[in-house]
Design a protein around this motif. Structure first.
Motif, PDB file in Angstrom:
ATOM      1  N   LEU A  80      76.223  -3.930  -1.049  1.00  0.00           N
ATOM      2  CA  LEU A  80      76.309  -5.017  -0.071  1.00  0.00           C
ATOM      3  C   LEU A  80      75.400  -6.183  -0.456  1.00  0.00           C
ATOM      4  O   LEU A  80      75.795  -7.350  -0.350  1.00  0.00           O
ATOM      5  CB  LEU A  80      75.936  -4.508   1.322  1.00  0.00           C
ATOM      6  CG  LEU A  80      76.984  -3.658   2.022  1.00  0.00           C
ATOM      7  CD1 LEU A  80      76.395  -3.038   3.280  1.00  0.00           C
ATOM      8  CD2 LEU A  80      78.199  -4.476   2.351  1.00  0.00           C
ATOM      9  N   ALA A  81      74.189  -5.892  -0.911  1.00  0.00           N
ATOM     10  CA  ALA A  81      73.262  -6.959  -1.307  1.00  0.00           C
ATOM     11  C   ALA A  81      73.789  -7.724  -2.516  1.00  0.00           C
ATOM     12  O   ALA A  81      73.707  -8.953  -2.577  1.00  0.00           O
ATOM     13  CB  ALA A  81      71.893  -6.375  -1.612  1.00  0.00           C
ATOM     14  N   ARG A  82      74.362  -7.017  -3.486  1.00  0.00           N
ATOM     15  CA  ARG A  82      74.919  -7.670  -4.667  1.00  0.00           C
ATOM     16  C   ARG A  82      76.089  -8.582  -4.296  1.00  0.00           C
ATOM     17  O   ARG A  82      76.191  -9.719  -4.768  1.00  0.00           O
ATOM     18  CB  ARG A  82      75.377  -6.592  -5.654  1.00  0.00           C
ATOM     19  CG  ARG A  82      75.448  -7.050  -7.064  1.00  0.00           C
ATOM     20  CD  ARG A  82      75.778  -5.914  -8.024  1.00  0.00           C
ATOM     21  NE  ARG A  82      74.932  -4.756  -7.829  1.00  0.00           N
ATOM     22  CZ  ARG A  82      75.390  -3.506  -7.612  1.00  0.00           C
ATOM     23  NH1 ARG A  82      76.677  -3.270  -7.567  1.00  0.00           N
ATOM     24  NH2 ARG A  82      74.546  -2.507  -7.440  1.00  0.00           N
ATOM     25  N   ASN A  83      76.968  -8.103  -3.431  1.00  0.00           N
ATOM     26  CA  ASN A  83      78.102  -8.925  -3.010  1.00  0.00           C
ATOM     27  C   ASN A  83      77.659 -10.115  -2.166  1.00  0.00           C
ATOM     28  O   ASN A  83      78.239 -11.195  -2.262  1.00  0.00           O
ATOM     29  CB  ASN A  83      79.108  -8.070  -2.245  1.00  0.00           C
ATOM     30  CG  ASN A  83      79.928  -7.218  -3.171  1.00  0.00           C
ATOM     31  OD1 ASN A  83      80.013  -7.484  -4.367  1.00  0.00           O
ATOM     32  ND2 ASN A  83      80.526  -6.182  -2.640  1.00  0.00           N
ATOM     33  N   GLU A  84      76.639  -9.918  -1.346  1.00  0.00           N
ATOM     34  CA  GLU A  84      76.118 -11.024  -0.533  1.00  0.00           C
ATOM     35  C   GLU A  84      75.512 -12.105  -1.417  1.00  0.00           C
ATOM     36  O   GLU A  84      75.720 -13.303  -1.192  1.00  0.00           O
ATOM     37  CB  GLU A  84      75.071 -10.495   0.448  1.00  0.00           C
ATOM     38  CG  GLU A  84      74.515 -11.542   1.371  1.00  0.00           C
ATOM     39  CD  GLU A  84      75.543 -12.075   2.346  1.00  0.00           C
ATOM     40  OE1 GLU A  84      75.395 -13.241   2.753  1.00  0.00           O
ATOM     41  OE2 GLU A  84      76.483 -11.349   2.699  1.00  0.00           O
ATOM     42  N   ARG A  85      74.793 -11.709  -2.456  1.00  0.00           N
ATOM     43  CA  ARG A  85      74.206 -12.673  -3.386  1.00  0.00           C
ATOM     44  C   ARG A  85      75.301 -13.426  -4.143  1.00  0.00           C
ATOM     45  O   ARG A  85      75.228 -14.634  -4.338  1.00  0.00           O
ATOM     46  CB  ARG A  85      73.264 -11.954  -4.348  1.00  0.00           C
ATOM     47  CG  ARG A  85      72.480 -12.864  -5.227  1.00  0.00           C
ATOM     48  CD  ARG A  85      71.406 -12.157  -6.044  1.00  0.00           C
ATOM     49  NE  ARG A  85      71.860 -10.910  -6.635  1.00  0.00           N
ATOM     50  CZ  ARG A  85      71.299  -9.723  -6.404  1.00  0.00           C
ATOM     51  NH1 ARG A  85      70.274  -9.632  -5.599  1.00  0.00           N
ATOM     52  NH2 ARG A  85      71.749  -8.645  -6.986  1.00  0.00           N
ATOM     53  N   SER A  86      76.350 -12.718  -4.532  1.00  0.00           N
ATOM     54  CA  SER A  86      77.473 -13.347  -5.230  1.00  0.00           C
ATOM     55  C   SER A  86      78.197 -14.340  -4.321  1.00  0.00           C
ATOM     56  O   SER A  86      78.556 -15.440  -4.746  1.00  0.00           O
ATOM     57  CB  SER A  86      78.439 -12.269  -5.712  1.00  0.00           C
ATOM     58  OG  SER A  86      79.584 -12.832  -6.261  1.00  0.00           O
ATOM     59  N   LEU A  87      78.384 -13.965  -3.074  1.00  0.00           N
ATOM     60  CA  LEU A  87      79.043 -14.850  -2.113  1.00  0.00           C
ATOM     61  C   LEU A  87      78.196 -16.086  -1.829  1.00  0.00           C
ATOM     62  O   LEU A  87      78.722 -17.202  -1.732  1.00  0.00           O
ATOM     63  CB  LEU A  87      79.326 -14.095  -0.815  1.00  0.00           C
ATOM     64  CG  LEU A  87      80.034 -14.877   0.281  1.00  0.00           C
ATOM     65  CD1 LEU A  87      81.423 -15.296  -0.175  1.00  0.00           C
ATOM     66  CD2 LEU A  87      80.120 -14.053   1.534  1.00  0.00           C
ATOM     67  N   ALA A  88      76.901 -15.911  -1.720  1.00  0.00           N
ATOM     68  CA  ALA A  88      76.015 -17.054  -1.477  1.00  0.00           C
ATOM     69  C   ALA A  88      76.042 -18.025  -2.657  1.00  0.00           C
ATOM     70  O   ALA A  88      76.054 -19.250  -2.462  1.00  0.00           O
ATOM     71  CB  ALA A  88      74.593 -16.578  -1.219  1.00  0.00           C
ATOM     72  N   ALA A  89      76.082 -17.494  -3.875  1.00  0.00           N
ATOM     73  CA  ALA A  89      76.166 -18.361  -5.058  1.00  0.00           C
ATOM     74  C   ALA A  89      77.483 -19.128  -5.070  1.00  0.00           C
ATOM     75  O   ALA A  89      77.526 -20.319  -5.396  1.00  0.00           O
ATOM     76  CB  ALA A  89      76.014 -17.537  -6.336  1.00  0.00           C
ATOM     77  N   ARG A  90      78.576 -18.456  -4.713  1.00  0.00           N
ATOM     78  CA  ARG A  90      79.886 -19.135  -4.683  1.00  0.00           C
ATOM     79  C   ARG A  90      79.916 -20.221  -3.614  1.00  0.00           C
ATOM     80  O   ARG A  90      80.453 -21.298  -3.832  1.00  0.00           O
ATOM     81  CB  ARG A  90      80.989 -18.115  -4.451  1.00  0.00           C
ATOM     82  CG  ARG A  90      82.377 -18.724  -4.548  1.00  0.00           C
ATOM     83  CD  ARG A  90      83.443 -17.686  -4.742  1.00  0.00           C
ATOM     84  NE  ARG A  90      83.312 -16.932  -5.961  1.00  0.00           N
ATOM     85  CZ  ARG A  90      83.685 -17.355  -7.166  1.00  0.00           C
ATOM     86  NH1 ARG A  90      84.208 -18.550  -7.301  1.00  0.00           N
ATOM     87  NH2 ARG A  90      83.550 -16.594  -8.216  1.00  0.00           N
ATOM     88  N   GLU A  91      79.341 -19.960  -2.446  1.00  0.00           N
ATOM     89  CA  GLU A  91      79.287 -20.978  -1.391  1.00  0.00           C
ATOM     90  C   GLU A  91      78.464 -22.184  -1.831  1.00  0.00           C
ATOM     91  O   GLU A  91      78.857 -23.330  -1.595  1.00  0.00           O
ATOM     92  CB  GLU A  91      78.671 -20.398  -0.123  1.00  0.00           C
ATOM     93  CG  GLU A  91      79.585 -19.545   0.692  1.00  0.00           C
ATOM     94  CD  GLU A  91      78.915 -19.040   1.951  1.00  0.00           C
ATOM     95  OE1 GLU A  91      77.840 -19.563   2.308  1.00  0.00           O
ATOM     96  OE2 GLU A  91      79.466 -18.127   2.575  1.00  0.00           O
ATOM     97  N   LEU A  92      77.340 -21.928  -2.462  1.00  0.00           N
ATOM     98  CA  LEU A  92      76.481 -23.000  -2.940  1.00  0.00           C
ATOM     99  C   LEU A  92      77.186 -23.821  -4.014  1.00  0.00           C
ATOM    100  O   LEU A  92      77.137 -25.057  -3.999  1.00  0.00           O
ATOM    101  CB  LEU A  92      75.177 -22.412  -3.474  1.00  0.00           C
ATOM    102  CG  LEU A  92      74.077 -23.376  -3.840  1.00  0.00           C
ATOM    103  CD1 LEU A  92      73.670 -24.214  -2.634  1.00  0.00           C
ATOM    104  CD2 LEU A  92      72.882 -22.609  -4.358  1.00  0.00           C
ATOM    105  N   ALA A  93      77.874 -23.146  -4.927  1.00  0.00           N
ATOM    106  CA  ALA A  93      78.606 -23.848  -5.983  1.00  0.00           C
ATOM    107  C   ALA A  93      79.755 -24.679  -5.409  1.00  0.00           C
ATOM    108  O   ALA A  93      80.015 -25.792  -5.872  1.00  0.00           O
ATOM    109  CB  ALA A  93      79.139 -22.850  -7.003  1.00  0.00           C
ATOM    110  N   THR A  94      80.416 -24.169  -4.388  1.00  0.00           N
ATOM    111  CA  THR A  94      81.492 -24.929  -3.743  1.00  0.00           C
ATOM    112  C   THR A  94      80.942 -26.185  -3.090  1.00  0.00           C
ATOM    113  O   THR A  94      81.548 -27.261  -3.179  1.00  0.00           O
ATOM    114  CB  THR A  94      82.206 -24.046  -2.699  1.00  0.00           C
ATOM    115  OG1 THR A  94      82.695 -22.879  -3.347  1.00  0.00           O
ATOM    116  CG2 THR A  94      83.355 -24.782  -2.054  1.00  0.00           C
ATOM    117  N   SER A  95      79.803 -26.068  -2.439  1.00  0.00           N
ATOM    118  CA  SER A  95      79.173 -27.223  -1.824  1.00  0.00           C
ATOM    119  C   SER A  95      78.772 -28.271  -2.867  1.00  0.00           C
ATOM    120  O   SER A  95      78.966 -29.473  -2.665  1.00  0.00           O
ATOM    121  CB  SER A  95      77.952 -26.774  -1.025  1.00  0.00           C
ATOM    122  OG  SER A  95      77.272 -27.874  -0.500  1.00  0.00           O
ATOM    123  N   ILE A  96      78.233 -27.813  -3.994  1.00  0.00           N
ATOM    124  CA  ILE A  96      77.838 -28.733  -5.055  1.00  0.00           C
ATOM    125  C   ILE A  96      79.059 -29.421  -5.652  1.00  0.00           C
ATOM    126  O   ILE A  96      79.060 -30.637  -5.872  1.00  0.00           O
ATOM    127  CB  ILE A  96      77.022 -27.999  -6.137  1.00  0.00           C
ATOM    128  CG1 ILE A  96      75.669 -27.589  -5.576  1.00  0.00           C
ATOM    129  CG2 ILE A  96      76.844 -28.853  -7.378  1.00  0.00           C
ATOM    130  CD1 ILE A  96      74.882 -26.665  -6.491  1.00  0.00           C
TER     131      ILE A  96
END
Length: 134
Positions: free
Chosen positions: A38-54
């Motif tokens: 769960l922690a690994r997937n949450e970190r991956s999702l947070a990176a994808r959200e941040l990249a989408t925003s950028i």
């Protein structure tokens, strides 16, 4: 007569304790594994959200400004600070069509599918691409 019954059941409680301890250990390892997943997937999702925003910010900045170099430089610096091996590129596809690509180092995937559909991004890099027209 009670004496003979006590002799027969002497080792059973030790086996029961051993079985209970092993079940508890297996359950604890399963819970720890689930939490790590769960922690690994949450970190991956947070990176994808941040990249989408950028990527969205790069597209908006370039669409409104005529000079794209300051916008790309600004967001490239932010992507490098916020994402592991983060980078920003803007690809030109002619006729005013551009693609803002934000890429970062991703964890090894379990499958053989590509992490990024954009050509030339690289191995073990995930990306987010936002197409926009000027």
């Amino acid at each position: 007569m009670t004496r003979s019954l006590c002799r027969v059941n002497r080792g059973d409680s030790l086996i029961e304790v051993l079985v209970a301890m092993s079940l508890t250990a297996i359950t604890a390892l399963g819970i720890i594994g689930s939490q790590l997943w769960l922690a690994r997937n949450e970190r991956s999702l947070a990176a994808r959200e941040l990249a989408t925003s950028i990527a969205d910010s790069v597209a908006e900045g370039i669409r409104h400004n005529t000079d794209r170099d300051p916008v790309v430089t600004q967001w490239r610096t932010r992507a490098a600070a916020l994402l592991p091996d983060g980078d920003v590129d803007v690809l030109d596809h002619g006729d005013g069509l551009h693609i803002a690509v934000v890429k970062w180092r991703a964890q090894a995937s379990s499958g053989d599918d590509a992490l990024c559909a954009e050509p030339g991004v690289g191995v073990n890099l995930a990306c987010v691409a936002v197409a926009f027209a000027r």
